[in-house]
Design a protein around this motif. Structure first.
Motif, PDB file in Angstrom:
ATOM      1  N   THR A  48       0.471  -1.118   0.181  1.00  0.00           N
ATOM      2  CA  THR A  48       0.009  -0.263   0.171  1.00  0.00           C
ATOM      3  C   THR A  48       0.806   0.866   0.191  1.00  0.00           C
ATOM      4  N   LYS A  49       0.346   2.263  -0.794  1.00  0.00           N
ATOM      5  CA  LYS A  49       0.973   3.453  -0.550  1.00  0.00           C
ATOM      6  C   LYS A  49       0.178   4.010  -0.526  1.00  0.00           C
ATOM      7  N   LEU A  50      -0.015   5.704  -0.252  1.00  0.00           N
ATOM      8  CA  LEU A  50      -0.578   6.884   0.050  1.00  0.00           C
ATOM      9  C   LEU A  50      -0.022   8.229  -0.254  1.00  0.00           C
ATOM     10  N   VAL A  51      -0.317   8.822  -1.399  1.00  0.00           N
ATOM     11  CA  VAL A  51       0.714  10.013  -1.631  1.00  0.00           C
ATOM     12  C   VAL A  51      -0.955  10.953  -1.743  1.00  0.00           C
ATOM     13  N   CYS A  52      -0.527  12.726  -1.465  1.00  0.00           N
ATOM     14  CA  CYS A  52      -1.430  13.110  -1.096  1.00  0.00           C
ATOM     15  C   CYS A  52      -0.861  14.464  -2.172  1.00  0.00           C
ATOM     16  N   PHE A  53      -1.637  15.406  -2.530  1.00  0.00           N
ATOM     17  CA  PHE A  53      -1.367  16.466  -3.232  1.00  0.00           C
ATOM     18  C   PHE A  53      -2.719  17.385  -3.588  1.00  0.00           C
ATOM     19  N   ASP A  54      -1.954  18.328  -3.704  1.00  0.00           N
ATOM     20  CA  ASP A  54      -2.580  19.521  -4.151  1.00  0.00           C
ATOM     21  C   ASP A  54      -1.533  20.248  -5.219  1.00  0.00           C
ATOM     22  N   THR A  55      -1.246  20.755  -5.327  1.00  0.00           N
ATOM     23  CA  THR A  55      -0.675  21.858  -6.624  1.00  0.00           C
ATOM     24  C   THR A  55       1.083  21.089  -6.070  1.00  0.00           C
ATOM     25  N   SER A  56       0.984  20.721  -5.003  1.00  0.00           N
ATOM     26  CA  SER A  56       2.668  20.027  -5.230  1.00  0.00           C
ATOM     27  C   SER A  56       2.192  18.157  -4.201  1.00  0.00           C
ATOM     28  N   ILE A  57       3.151  17.823  -3.877  1.00  0.00           N
ATOM     29  CA  ILE A  57       2.901  16.462  -3.810  1.00  0.00           C
ATOM     30  C   ILE A  57       3.445  15.830  -2.825  1.00  0.00           C
ATOM     31  N   VAL A  58       3.134  14.955  -2.160  1.00  0.00           N
ATOM     32  CA  VAL A  58       3.543  14.635  -0.089  1.00  0.00           C
ATOM     33  C   VAL A  58       3.180  13.397  -0.897  1.00  0.00           C
ATOM     34  N   ASP A  59       4.794  12.408  -0.224  1.00  0.00           N
ATOM     35  CA  ASP A  59       4.234  10.868  -1.115  1.00  0.00           C
ATOM     36  C   ASP A  59       4.526  10.166   0.508  1.00  0.00           C
ATOM     37  N   LEU A  60       3.447   9.985   1.749  1.00  0.00           N
ATOM     38  CA  LEU A  60       3.425   9.707   2.490  1.00  0.00           C
ATOM     39  C   LEU A  60       3.385   8.329   3.044  1.00  0.00           C
ATOM     40  N   THR A  61       3.759   7.528   2.222  1.00  0.00           N
ATOM     41  CA  THR A  61       3.683   5.975   2.293  1.00  0.00           C
ATOM     42  C   THR A  61       4.801   5.724   3.940  1.00  0.00           C
ATOM     43  N   GLU A  62       5.955   6.329   3.672  1.00  0.00           N
ATOM     44  CA  GLU A  62       6.396   5.524   4.980  1.00  0.00           C
ATOM     45  C   GLU A  62       6.520   5.928   6.726  1.00  0.00           C
ATOM     46  N   ASP A  63       5.478   6.784   6.148  1.00  0.00           N
ATOM     47  CA  ASP A  63       4.633   6.784   7.727  1.00  0.00           C
ATOM     48  C   ASP A  63       3.534   6.592   7.556  1.00  0.00           C
ATOM     49  N   LEU A  64       3.311   5.630   7.202  1.00  0.00           N
ATOM     50  CA  LEU A  64       1.944   4.894   7.559  1.00  0.00           C
ATOM     51  C   LEU A  64       1.307   3.342   9.020  1.00  0.00           C
ATOM     52  N   ALA A  65       3.138   3.585   9.286  1.00  0.00           N
ATOM     53  CA  ALA A  65       2.938   3.367  11.130  1.00  0.00           C
ATOM     54  C   ALA A  65       1.818   3.975  12.076  1.00  0.00           C
ATOM     55  N   ASP A  66       1.924   5.279  11.237  1.00  0.00           N
ATOM     56  CA  ASP A  66       1.427   6.062  12.866  1.00  0.00           C
ATOM     57  C   ASP A  66       0.673   6.744  11.564  1.00  0.00           C
ATOM     58  N   PRO A  67      -0.643   6.837  11.400  1.00  0.00           N
ATOM     59  CA  PRO A  67      -1.636   7.752  10.919  1.00  0.00           C
ATOM     60  C   PRO A  67      -1.660   8.758  11.993  1.00  0.00           C
ATOM     61  N   VAL A  68      -1.396   9.071  12.750  1.00  0.00           N
ATOM     62  CA  VAL A  68      -1.667  11.184  13.674  1.00  0.00           C
ATOM     63  C   VAL A  68       0.219  11.726  12.614  1.00  0.00           C
ATOM     64  N   GLN A  69       0.556  10.662  12.541  1.00  0.00           N
ATOM     65  CA  GLN A  69       1.848  11.257  11.923  1.00  0.00           C
ATOM     66  C   GLN A  69       1.590  12.006  11.142  1.00  0.00           C
ATOM     67  N   VAL A  70       0.700  10.720   9.382  1.00  0.00           N
ATOM     68  CA  VAL A  70       0.494  10.928   8.696  1.00  0.00           C
ATOM     69  C   VAL A  70      -0.748  12.069   8.274  1.00  0.00           C
ATOM     70  N   LEU A  71      -1.369  12.151   9.657  1.00  0.00           N
ATOM     71  CA  LEU A  71      -2.384  14.006   9.013  1.00  0.00           C
ATOM     72  C   LEU A  71      -1.402  14.832   9.120  1.00  0.00           C
ATOM     73  N   PHE A  72      -0.842  15.128   9.994  1.00  0.00           N
ATOM     74  CA  PHE A  72      -0.217  15.904  10.045  1.00  0.00           C
ATOM     75  C   PHE A  72       1.176  16.288   9.351  1.00  0.00           C
ATOM     76  N   GLY A  73       0.716  15.146   8.054  1.00  0.00           N
ATOM     77  CA  GLY A  73       2.319  16.071   7.152  1.00  0.00           C
ATOM     78  C   GLY A  73       1.686  16.399   6.231  1.00  0.00           C
ATOM     79  N   VAL A  74      -0.587  15.950   6.422  1.00  0.00           N
ATOM     80  CA  VAL A  74      -0.709  16.510   5.150  1.00  0.00           C
ATOM     81  C   VAL A  74      -0.908  18.520   5.241  1.00  0.00           C
ATOM     82  N   GLN A  75      -1.140  18.644   4.234  1.00  0.00           N
ATOM     83  CA  GLN A  75      -1.205  19.892   3.865  1.00  0.00           C
ATOM     84  C   GLN A  75      -2.467  20.110   3.460  1.00  0.00           C
ATOM     85  N   LEU A  76      -3.613  20.211   4.184  1.00  0.00           N
ATOM     86  CA  LEU A  76      -4.187  20.386   3.412  1.00  0.00           C
ATOM     87  C   LEU A  76      -4.917  22.320   3.101  1.00  0.00           C
TER      88      LEU A  76
END
Length: 384
Positions: free
Chosen positions: A235-263
């Protein structure tokens, strides 16, 4: 008109005349009037900028209404009264009813939060994540773990995989007359499919993190974390707006993933898909779930061409216009119709439906039939 009917009308209309209302009803009326009355009504409502006043108001609405209604009222308050500034104060933040929308607000505000507020914000986010994981994890794991292969048998099955009719027949010679039962010396069960790493199904969640997609980002991040814990999936998770952030390496910690998102920000779906292409090495085993409202701020024609190329290469492309409990989302109907015409399913999905969706995709069943059976309306294909 009875006194109870008069009472209900006064509460519903916010009548200035409080005569006949008890103390609790007066507080209820004032709590609603503070938010929903027209601007500038003399002697009425308004929460102002006072944290203690808002905290008392929050306490009142929690007393009068169940949690789902409280969450709706809080959301209205943030939109109507611009209460986000108060969320910088940890004391106020602790009084809020945690939910997905609050998490989204905290994520969007984290860059402006002082350190002491960030600690409280993380606690709030952690509580919401824990609640959602508890609600969503068991169903997801159940649906997505190794499927039972009923064409093969094993004599060392897991308890859940025992074929009891065959087991009983195989052990009839061990029937114990005194106990009126069969002693199963030999178990017969279904063998589970085993997969090498090279044969894994690959799930790539590509999630639009522009402001309108905030609840979808929260749910998608949690599902990605659950799926990443399953040895039967990559499983991989990629979030984007006009930039792209690959959060795959942080998936063991969902809270860390959410704080890596740039809404917030714009939307460049084409660039995000171009990045995802670089992460696909087994197209026929890859399921790309694009979660976006399809309002493209980049090159729309190139975006549609890239979806077509992914589909042609063998990737199972699924477009979710929303992954949330909300109603029918706003989306770009022209782009949705064009992608649907490529034989890619395009629709909105609730979090409770998502595990079934992924199980359907992974077993290569017809997603259109699954959607129809679940009362989900697919977008019809149309020319771009």
């Amino acid at each position: 008109m009875t006194s109870e009917q008069i009472r209900r009308w006064k509460l519903a209309l916010g009548d200035d005349d409080m005569e006949g209302l008890g103390e609790r009803d007066r507080r209820l009326s004032q709590a609603l009037s503070a938010l929903y009355d027209g601007e500038g009504k003399k002697g009425r409502g308004g929460l102002g900028a006072s944290s203690p006043k808002v905290s008392r108001w929050l306490g009142d609405i929690r007393e009068f209404f169940p949690t789902p209604v409280v969450q709706v009222i809080q959301k209205d308050a943030f939109e109507r009264l611009n209460l986000k500034a108060l969320m910088m104060e940890p004391e106020f933040l602790e009084t809020l009813e945690p939910d997905v929308h609050l998490v989204a607000d905290l994520i969007s505000l984290r860059g402006a939060m002082p350190e002491k507020t960030m600690e409280t914000a993380r606690t709030v986010v952690d509580k919401v994540v824990a609640d959602l994981m508890k609600r969503l994890q068991s169903k997801t794991v159940e649906k997505l773990t190794g499927a039972v292969n009923r064409s093969k048998r094993t004599h060392r099955p897991r308890h859940a995989d025992i074929d009891w009719p065959r087991t009983i027949r195989a052990n009839l010679r061990h029937y114990q007359k005194d106990y009126n039962t069969v002693v199963p010396e030999t178990l017969v069960g279904f063998a589970r499919k085993t997969r090498t790493r090279a044969d894994l199904d690959h799930v790539l969640l590509c999630v639009d993190q522009s402001g309108s997609m905030a609840p979808s980002v929260v749910y998608a991040s949690i599902f990605a974390a659950v799926m990443a814990s399953l040895p039967v999936l990559s499983t991989k998770l990629v979030c984007f707006d006009t930039s792209i952030v690959d959060l795959t390496e942080d998936l063991a910690d969902p809270v860390q993933v959410l704080f890596g998102v740039q809404l917030g920000g714009g939307t460049d779906i084409n660039a995000a898909l171009a990045y995802c292409e670089t992460k696909i090495d087994r197209p026929a085993k890859t399921h790309l779930v694009l979660i976006t409202d399809l309002y493209e701020g980049g090159d729309a024609d190139a975006m549609l061409g890239r979806v077509a190329a992914l589909k042609q290469s063998g990737v199972n492309v699924i477009v979710l216009l929303a992954l949330s409990d909300d109603g029918r989302p706003s989306y770009d109907s022209r782009h949705a119709g064009a992608i649907a015409a490529m034989d890619c399913p395009v629709f909105a999905c609730t979090p409770d439906q998502f595990p079934d969706l992924m199980a359907t995709a992974l077993t290569k069943q017809d997603i259109g039939q699954w959607a129809s059976a679940n009362g989900i309306e697919l977008i019809r294909g149309s020319e771009p």
